[in-house]
Design an enzyme around this catalytic site. Structure first.
Site, short mmCIF file in Angstrom:
data_model
loop_
_atom_site.label_atom_id
_atom_site.label_comp_id
_atom_site.label_asym_id
_atom_site.label_seq_id
_atom_site.Cartn_x
_atom_site.Cartn_y
_atom_site.Cartn_z
N ARG A 5 0.83 -1.22 0.00
CA ARG A 5 0.00 0.00 0.00
C ARG A 5 0.86 1.26 0.00
O ARG A 5 0.50 2.26 0.64
CB ARG A 5 -0.93 0.03 1.22
CG ARG A 5 -1.97 -1.05 1.24
CD ARG A 5 -3.19 -0.61 0.43
NE ARG A 5 -4.27 -1.55 0.62
CZ ARG A 5 -5.37 -1.29 1.30
NH1 ARG A 5 -5.56 -0.11 1.83
NH2 ARG A 5 -6.31 -2.20 1.41
N ARG A 9 -3.34 7.05 1.08
CA ARG A 9 -3.87 8.25 1.74
C ARG A 9 -2.89 8.98 2.64
O ARG A 9 -3.11 10.13 2.99
CB ARG A 9 -5.12 7.89 2.53
CG ARG A 9 -6.33 7.70 1.64
CD ARG A 9 -7.45 7.08 2.39
NE ARG A 9 -7.02 5.76 2.87
CZ ARG A 9 -7.79 4.91 3.51
NH1 ARG A 9 -9.03 5.23 3.78
NH2 ARG A 9 -7.34 3.74 3.88
N ARG A 18 -7.24 12.44 -5.07
CA ARG A 18 -8.52 11.92 -4.58
C ARG A 18 -9.57 13.01 -4.36
O ARG A 18 -10.76 12.70 -4.30
CB ARG A 18 -8.29 11.10 -3.31
CG ARG A 18 -7.78 9.70 -3.60
CD ARG A 18 -8.90 8.76 -4.07
NE ARG A 18 -9.72 8.36 -2.95
CZ ARG A 18 -10.92 8.81 -2.66
NH1 ARG A 18 -11.47 9.70 -3.43
NH2 ARG A 18 -11.58 8.37 -1.62
N ASP A 54 -7.05 -2.03 -7.21
CA ASP A 54 -7.57 -2.66 -5.99
C ASP A 54 -7.96 -4.10 -6.30
O ASP A 54 -8.33 -4.41 -7.44
CB ASP A 54 -8.78 -1.90 -5.44
CG ASP A 54 -9.04 -2.31 -4.00
OD1 ASP A 54 -8.37 -1.76 -3.10
OD2 ASP A 54 -9.85 -3.22 -3.76
N TYR A 130 -15.24 -10.74 0.27
CA TYR A 130 -15.85 -9.43 -0.04
C TYR A 130 -17.16 -9.58 -0.80
O TYR A 130 -18.12 -8.85 -0.56
CB TYR A 130 -14.85 -8.55 -0.82
CG TYR A 130 -13.78 -8.01 0.09
CD1 TYR A 130 -14.06 -6.97 0.96
CD2 TYR A 130 -12.52 -8.60 0.15
CE1 TYR A 130 -13.10 -6.50 1.84
CE2 TYR A 130 -11.55 -8.14 1.02
CZ TYR A 130 -11.85 -7.08 1.86
OH TYR A 130 -10.90 -6.63 2.74
O1 CP3 Z 1 0.01 -1.28 -2.60
C1 CP3 Z 1 -0.30 -0.38 -3.38
O2 CP3 Z 1 0.13 0.80 -3.30
C2 CP3 Z 1 -1.18 -0.73 -4.56
C3 CP3 Z 1 -2.58 -0.48 -4.44
C4 CP3 Z 1 -3.47 -1.35 -3.58
C5 CP3 Z 1 -4.65 -0.84 -2.97
N1 CP3 Z 1 -5.34 -1.88 -2.42
C6 CP3 Z 1 -5.04 0.58 -2.99
C7 CP3 Z 1 -6.10 1.05 -2.08
C8 CP3 Z 1 -3.42 -2.72 -3.30
C9 CP3 Z 1 -2.36 -3.74 -3.65
C10 CP3 Z 1 -4.62 -3.03 -2.58
C11 CP3 Z 1 -4.98 -4.40 -2.16
C12 CP3 Z 1 -6.17 -4.61 -1.35
N2 CP3 Z 1 -7.37 -3.97 -1.43
C13 CP3 Z 1 -6.29 -5.64 -0.37
C14 CP3 Z 1 -5.23 -6.66 -0.03
C15 CP3 Z 1 -4.18 -6.09 0.83
C16 CP3 Z 1 -4.59 -5.85 2.26
O3 CP3 Z 1 -4.55 -4.67 2.66
O4 CP3 Z 1 -4.94 -6.80 2.96
C17 CP3 Z 1 -7.58 -5.56 0.16
C18 CP3 Z 1 -8.15 -6.43 1.25
C19 CP3 Z 1 -8.26 -4.51 -0.51
C20 CP3 Z 1 -9.68 -4.08 -0.33
C21 CP3 Z 1 -9.75 -2.68 0.12
N3 CP3 Z 1 -9.45 -1.59 -0.65
C22 CP3 Z 1 -10.16 -2.23 1.38
C23 CP3 Z 1 -10.58 -3.12 2.54
C24 CP3 Z 1 -10.11 -0.84 1.35
C25 CP3 Z 1 -10.59 0.09 2.42
C26 CP3 Z 1 -9.70 0.12 3.57
C27 CP3 Z 1 -8.77 1.25 3.44
O5 CP3 Z 1 -7.59 1.07 3.71
O6 CP3 Z 1 -9.28 2.32 3.08
C28 CP3 Z 1 -9.60 -0.45 0.09
C29 CP3 Z 1 -9.36 0.92 -0.37
C30 CP3 Z 1 -8.01 1.24 -0.93
N4 CP3 Z 1 -7.25 0.40 -1.72
C31 CP3 Z 1 -7.33 2.48 -0.77
C32 CP3 Z 1 -6.13 2.36 -1.50
C33 CP3 Z 1 -5.09 3.43 -1.69
C34 CP3 Z 1 -7.87 3.71 -0.05
C35 CP3 Z 1 -8.91 4.32 -0.90
C36 CP3 Z 1 -9.09 5.80 -0.74
O7 CP3 Z 1 -8.38 6.57 -1.41
O8 CP3 Z 1 -9.98 6.21 0.03
#
Ligand code: CP3
Length: 327
Positions: A5, A9, A18, A54, A130
């Site tokens: 990640r 944010r 964003r 994502d 999910y």
């Molecule tokens: O690593 C990176 O920089 C690449 C991008 C990436 C994102 N999500 C961006 C993201 C990757 C590889 C993921 C994977 C992901 N997404 C997983 C597996 C990894 C882990 O954390 O266990 C999962 C379970 C998700 C599903 C997901 N996406 C959730 C549960 C959430 C909300 C929780 C949160 O942290 O906000 C997201 C949103 C998300 N994915 C954001 C980002 C940058 C935040 C979104 C925003 O800008 O508001």
């Protein structure tokens, strides 16, 4: 070293993007996904890029809506055999062309630097969590209800998801990613034999199907109890959380597979000296020699800051040269 990640944010530059577009729009716009992917390369100096997207992106063409409102939302949630049977899987990987377009743009940006680009997917089990729960869940009651009361429907769902993931990762590789990571975020909900039946066997199948692509495959899961089963997967790199003893894992895995991890991302809130100590501890835990991809044990959190992340990256890169790291 790179950070799970790493684009997100906690960065002002990400927040600025964003403000203009929703998260899903960002994922669907190749130019913006490329711009955001490059932020941690430029601001932190990490050694690898990861496609900005994502894990939920390929669910939409299967026939559900995906949006973010606080957390991820998926509707209609899949709750029974008929719901499973209504989901599309053929051609799903063809319907997210914007992902492959983003990969092409990122590869162009990276051309002048020797930096690998990772693609990724959720594991079938994690995607199932999910699509069944309709979002992030506290107790995963619906997921476990379907698994225990309608195991055949659950297996049909996992089979569909495995087909989608396999095709999706292949398309990412064809578009230019040089390694892929499979996130089994919710594998930790299961005991080992149940994990083998409902998660591991599907991920193993995907890995076998991708073997001819000849790119490294990284498997991420949390939970020490799963390690003996995770080690049996046909993957190149095992990514673990901060509760795992890297030295013991190295001894167990042998020299020919990579280990990724496993700094606690909560260290981002600590002073620089504590961050340096965490870097050194992680390097020492694995010990000298190749095959250690330094990373967090799970994703960086929004309360981190760029200074702390950059400090960690620099500490690992400097200290790492004494552990066989490539400068
Ligand atoms: O690593 C990176 O920089 C690449 C991008 C990436 C994102 N999500 C961006 C993201 C990757 C590889 C993921 C994977 C992901 N997404 C997983 C597996 C990894 C882990 O954390 O266990 C999962 C379970 C998700 C599903 C997901 N996406 C959730 C549960 C959430 C909300 C929780 C949160 O942290 O906000 C997201 C949103 C998300 N994915 C954001 C980002 C940058 C935040 C979104 C925003 O800008 O508001």
């Amino acid at each position: 070293m790179w950070l799970m990640r790493q684009a997100g944010r906690y960065m002002d530059t990400y927040q600025a993007v964003r403000k203009r577009v929703s998260f899903m729009e960002l994922c669907r716009t190749p130019e913006l996904a490329c711009e955001v992917t490059m932020m941690p390369i430029e601001q932190l100096g990490v050694d690898a890029a990861i496609l900005f997207s994502d894990i939920l992106v390929p669910l939409e063409p299967m026939g559900v809506k995906v949006w973010f409102d606080g957390g991820p939302q998926i509707a209609p949630a899949v709750r029974c055999a008929a719901d499973v049977d209504a989901l599309r899987f053929e051609g799903v990987a063809d319907d997210v062309g914007y992902v492959y377009e983003a990969i092409g743009l990122i590869r162009k940006e990276l051309a002048s630097r020797e930096i690998p680009l990772l693609g990724f997917s959720g594991s079938p089990w994690t995607l199932a969590s999910y699509i069944i729960e309709g979002g992030t869940s506290r107790n995963h009651h619906e997921l476990k209800r379907l698994m225990f009361t309608e195991p055949e429907a659950m297996h049909r769902l996992l089979d569909k998801l495995a087909r989608v993931v396999s095709a999706y990762l292949r398309r990412q590789i064809e578009a230019g990613v040089t390694a892929v990571q499979i996130f089994d975020t919710w594998g930790i909900l299961l005991d080992r034999p149940t994990w083998e039946e409902f998660s591991g066997q599907y991920t193993a199948r995907i890995m076998r199907e991708l073997a001819d692509c000849n790119v490294p495959i990284i498997h991420f899961a949390k939970g020490t109890h799963l390690l003996p089963a995770v080690e049996a997967l046909p993957c190149d790199v095992v990514s673990v959380d901060w509760t795992v003893d890297l030295g013991a894992l190295r001894a167990q895995l042998g020299a020919h597979r990579g280990i990724q991890g496993n700094i606690d991302p909560a260290v981002m809130r600590a002073p620089d000296a504590v961050i340096e100590k965490a870097a050194l501890r992680c390097l020492e835990a694995h010990g000298p020699g190749p095959g250690h991809v330094v990373n967090f044990g799970h994703g960086i959190t929004p309360d981190a800051n760029v200074h702390a992340a950059r400090h960690l990256v620099q500490a690992v890169q400097e200290l790492g040269t004494s552990f066989g790291g490539v400068a």
